[in-house]
Design an enzyme around this catalytic site. Structure first.
Site, PDB file in Angstrom:
ATOM      1  N   ASP A   1      -1.465   7.376  -2.839  1.00  0.00           N
ATOM      2  CA  ASP A   1      -1.251   8.444  -1.870  1.00  0.00           C
ATOM      3  C   ASP A   1      -2.592   9.083  -1.489  1.00  0.00           C
ATOM      4  O   ASP A   1      -3.288   9.640  -2.336  1.00  0.00           O
ATOM      5  CB  ASP A   1      -0.312   9.476  -2.515  1.00  0.00           C
ATOM      6  CG  ASP A   1       0.041  10.630  -1.615  1.00  0.00           C
ATOM      7  OD1 ASP A   1      -0.730  10.954  -0.701  1.00  0.00           O
ATOM      8  OD2 ASP A   1       1.108  11.227  -1.835  1.00  0.00           O
TER       9      ASP A   1
ATOM     10  N   LYS B   1      12.169  10.449  15.056  1.00  0.00           N
ATOM     11  CA  LYS B   1      13.454  11.148  15.054  1.00  0.00           C
ATOM     12  C   LYS B   1      13.262  12.587  14.569  1.00  0.00           C
ATOM     13  O   LYS B   1      12.531  12.845  13.619  1.00  0.00           O
ATOM     14  CB  LYS B   1      14.454  10.429  14.158  1.00  0.00           C
ATOM     15  CG  LYS B   1      14.862   9.054  14.680  1.00  0.00           C
ATOM     16  CD  LYS B   1      15.886   8.397  13.761  1.00  0.00           C
ATOM     17  CE  LYS B   1      16.286   7.024  14.301  1.00  0.00           C
ATOM     18  NZ  LYS B   1      17.260   6.354  13.414  1.00  0.00           N
TER      19      LYS B   1
ATOM     20  N   GLU C   1      -4.805   3.132   1.109  1.00  0.00           N
ATOM     21  CA  GLU C   1      -3.604   2.504   1.657  1.00  0.00           C
ATOM     22  C   GLU C   1      -2.630   2.243   0.511  1.00  0.00           C
ATOM     23  O   GLU C   1      -3.046   1.826  -0.576  1.00  0.00           O
ATOM     24  CB  GLU C   1      -3.971   1.193   2.367  1.00  0.00           C
ATOM     25  CG  GLU C   1      -2.803   0.396   2.915  1.00  0.00           C
ATOM     26  CD  GLU C   1      -1.946   1.195   3.877  1.00  0.00           C
ATOM     27  OE1 GLU C   1      -0.755   1.383   3.577  1.00  0.00           O
ATOM     28  OE2 GLU C   1      -2.470   1.647   4.919  1.00  0.00           O
TER      29      GLU C   1
ATOM     30  N   ASP D   1      -0.317   6.346  19.322  1.00  0.00           N
ATOM     31  CA  ASP D   1       0.190   5.811  20.588  1.00  0.00           C
ATOM     32  C   ASP D   1       1.541   6.418  20.935  1.00  0.00           C
ATOM     33  O   ASP D   1       2.235   5.899  21.809  1.00  0.00           O
ATOM     34  CB  ASP D   1       0.270   4.283  20.530  1.00  0.00           C
ATOM     35  CG  ASP D   1       1.164   3.788  19.405  1.00  0.00           C
ATOM     36  OD1 ASP D   1       1.427   4.564  18.468  1.00  0.00           O
ATOM     37  OD2 ASP D   1       1.605   2.623  19.457  1.00  0.00           O
TER      38      ASP D   1
ATOM     39  N   GLU E   1     -10.840   7.197   5.197  1.00  0.00           N
ATOM     40  CA  GLU E   1      -9.789   6.748   6.096  1.00  0.00           C
ATOM     41  C   GLU E   1      -8.437   6.769   5.405  1.00  0.00           C
ATOM     42  O   GLU E   1      -8.258   6.149   4.355  1.00  0.00           O
ATOM     43  CB  GLU E   1     -10.074   5.347   6.641  1.00  0.00           C
ATOM     44  CG  GLU E   1      -9.008   4.910   7.649  1.00  0.00           C
ATOM     45  CD  GLU E   1      -9.278   3.574   8.295  1.00  0.00           C
ATOM     46  OE1 GLU E   1      -8.576   3.244   9.283  1.00  0.00           O
ATOM     47  OE2 GLU E   1     -10.176   2.843   7.821  1.00  0.00           O
TER      48      GLU E   1
ATOM     49  N   ASP F   1       2.508   6.823  10.907  1.00  0.00           N
ATOM     50  CA  ASP F   1       3.926   6.732  11.265  1.00  0.00           C
ATOM     51  C   ASP F   1       4.318   7.990  12.032  1.00  0.00           C
ATOM     52  O   ASP F   1       4.168   9.099  11.516  1.00  0.00           O
ATOM     53  CB  ASP F   1       4.772   6.593   9.997  1.00  0.00           C
ATOM     54  CG  ASP F   1       6.207   6.167  10.292  1.00  0.00           C
ATOM     55  OD1 ASP F   1       6.751   6.616  11.331  1.00  0.00           O
ATOM     56  OD2 ASP F   1       6.775   5.417   9.500  1.00  0.00           O
TER      57      ASP F   1
ATOM     58  N   LYS G   1      -5.420  -5.283  17.822  1.00  0.00           N
ATOM     59  CA  LYS G   1      -4.582  -6.186  18.613  1.00  0.00           C
ATOM     60  C   LYS G   1      -3.331  -5.458  19.095  1.00  0.00           C
ATOM     61  O   LYS G   1      -2.884  -5.628  20.220  1.00  0.00           O
ATOM     62  CB  LYS G   1      -4.190  -7.393  17.762  1.00  0.00           C
ATOM     63  CG  LYS G   1      -5.337  -8.322  17.437  1.00  0.00           C
ATOM     64  CD  LYS G   1      -4.846  -9.488  16.595  1.00  0.00           C
ATOM     65  CE  LYS G   1      -6.003 -10.396  16.214  1.00  0.00           C
ATOM     66  NZ  LYS G   1      -5.551 -11.514  15.342  1.00  0.00           N
ATOM     67  N   PHE G   2      -2.787  -4.619  18.228  1.00  0.00           N
ATOM     68  CA  PHE G   2      -1.599  -3.833  18.571  1.00  0.00           C
ATOM     69  C   PHE G   2      -1.893  -2.921  19.761  1.00  0.00           C
ATOM     70  O   PHE G   2      -1.094  -2.796  20.687  1.00  0.00           O
ATOM     71  CB  PHE G   2      -1.182  -3.013  17.350  1.00  0.00           C
ATOM     72  CG  PHE G   2      -0.049  -2.066  17.597  1.00  0.00           C
ATOM     73  CD1 PHE G   2       1.270  -2.512  17.608  1.00  0.00           C
ATOM     74  CD2 PHE G   2      -0.286  -0.717  17.817  1.00  0.00           C
ATOM     75  CE1 PHE G   2       2.311  -1.638  17.828  1.00  0.00           C
ATOM     76  CE2 PHE G   2       0.753   0.160  18.040  1.00  0.00           C
ATOM     77  CZ  PHE G   2       2.054  -0.306  18.047  1.00  0.00           C
TER      78      PHE G   2
END
Length: 236
Positions: free
Chosen positions: A118, A145, A91, A177, A66, A141, A215-216
């Site tokens: 990384d 932009k 992570e 999302d 992951e 992420d 939850k997000f």
């Protein structure tokens, strides 16, 4: 999580474009406990190089890698629900690493190992080719932009690196999302050699049961936000 892009300007040193930003964060007592007590048991180091994960886990089992597990809630849920499988989580943010380690100790999990660096460097340096059953990339992420799109982790080089590390028949599972990023992922992966899209006519798959709902994500659903899941199987 990174992509590599060289700056060829003669008077500048070679640089690497990162797909993440290091954020400082306060440690809770539990997170610090996870780092102090959990790291010796569950932590792995990039500097150890190529690893035999059968030896690391003490068994042969389906293996999931992951990328960017955040605070680790989904990782813990997946590992607890599938004790017959092994999970390697990566992570960069230390509070999240501490939270995952603390949770692993609390739940007495044995099928989880963690890198704090990384993820793409881990894939390059520590993971043998054709050794993973799944690679997970949940809610990276989106760098929404335009001038930041080069920072998105899903690029052709990423697709090729993951393909090398997956077994034939192994699956890259991504979720986002951000619809624009989902479309970017779909475009990159549909063009990547050696993969088969497991999605329907839209190119996406229904939310798989094995991916926990955060939850997000629940909050986003209440607000009418969509989530797009993509699965690509290594064919060659």
């Amino acid at each position: 999580m990174t992509e590599h892009q060289d700056d060829q300007t003669p008077d500048r040193p070679r640089r690497t474009i990162k797909s993440f930003v290091m954020r400082a964060g306060r440690m809770t007592e539990g997170q610090q406990r996870g780092l102090d007590q959990g790291w010796p048991r569950f932590g792995l180091e990039l500097t150890d190089g190529l690893r035999d994960f059968d030896r690391v886990f003490g068994r042969q089992a389906p293996r999931t890698f992951e990328i960017g597990f955040g605070m680790g809630h989904s990782t813990l849920e997946m590992a607890a629900a599938a004790p017959e499988q092994d999970f390697i989580g990566v992570e960069v943010h230390r509070p999240g690493v501490g939270a995952l380690l603390n949770g692993a100790m609390t739940q007495e999990l044995t099928n989880l190992r963690v890198y704090s660096c990384d993820a793409l460097e881990v894939l390059r340096q520590c993971v043998a080719d054709a050794s993973l059953d799944r690679v997970l990339l949940f809610f990276p992420d989106p760098w929404h932009k335009s001038r930041h799109h080069k920072r998105r982790i899903v690029q052709p080089a990423f697709a090729e690196l993951v393909r090398q590390k997956l077994k034939v028949g192994g699956v890259l599972h991504m979720a986002t999302d951000w619809q624009a990023y989902a479309e970017h992922m779909l475009e990159i992966m549909n063009a990547a050699p050696g993969y088969r899209n497991l999605g329907d006519a839209s190119g996406y798959v229904p939310r798989p049961e094995e991916r926990p709902i955060t939850k997000f994500e629940r909050r986003g659903e209440r607000l009418g936000h969509g989530v797009w899941d993509l699965k690509f199987e290594r064919q060659s």
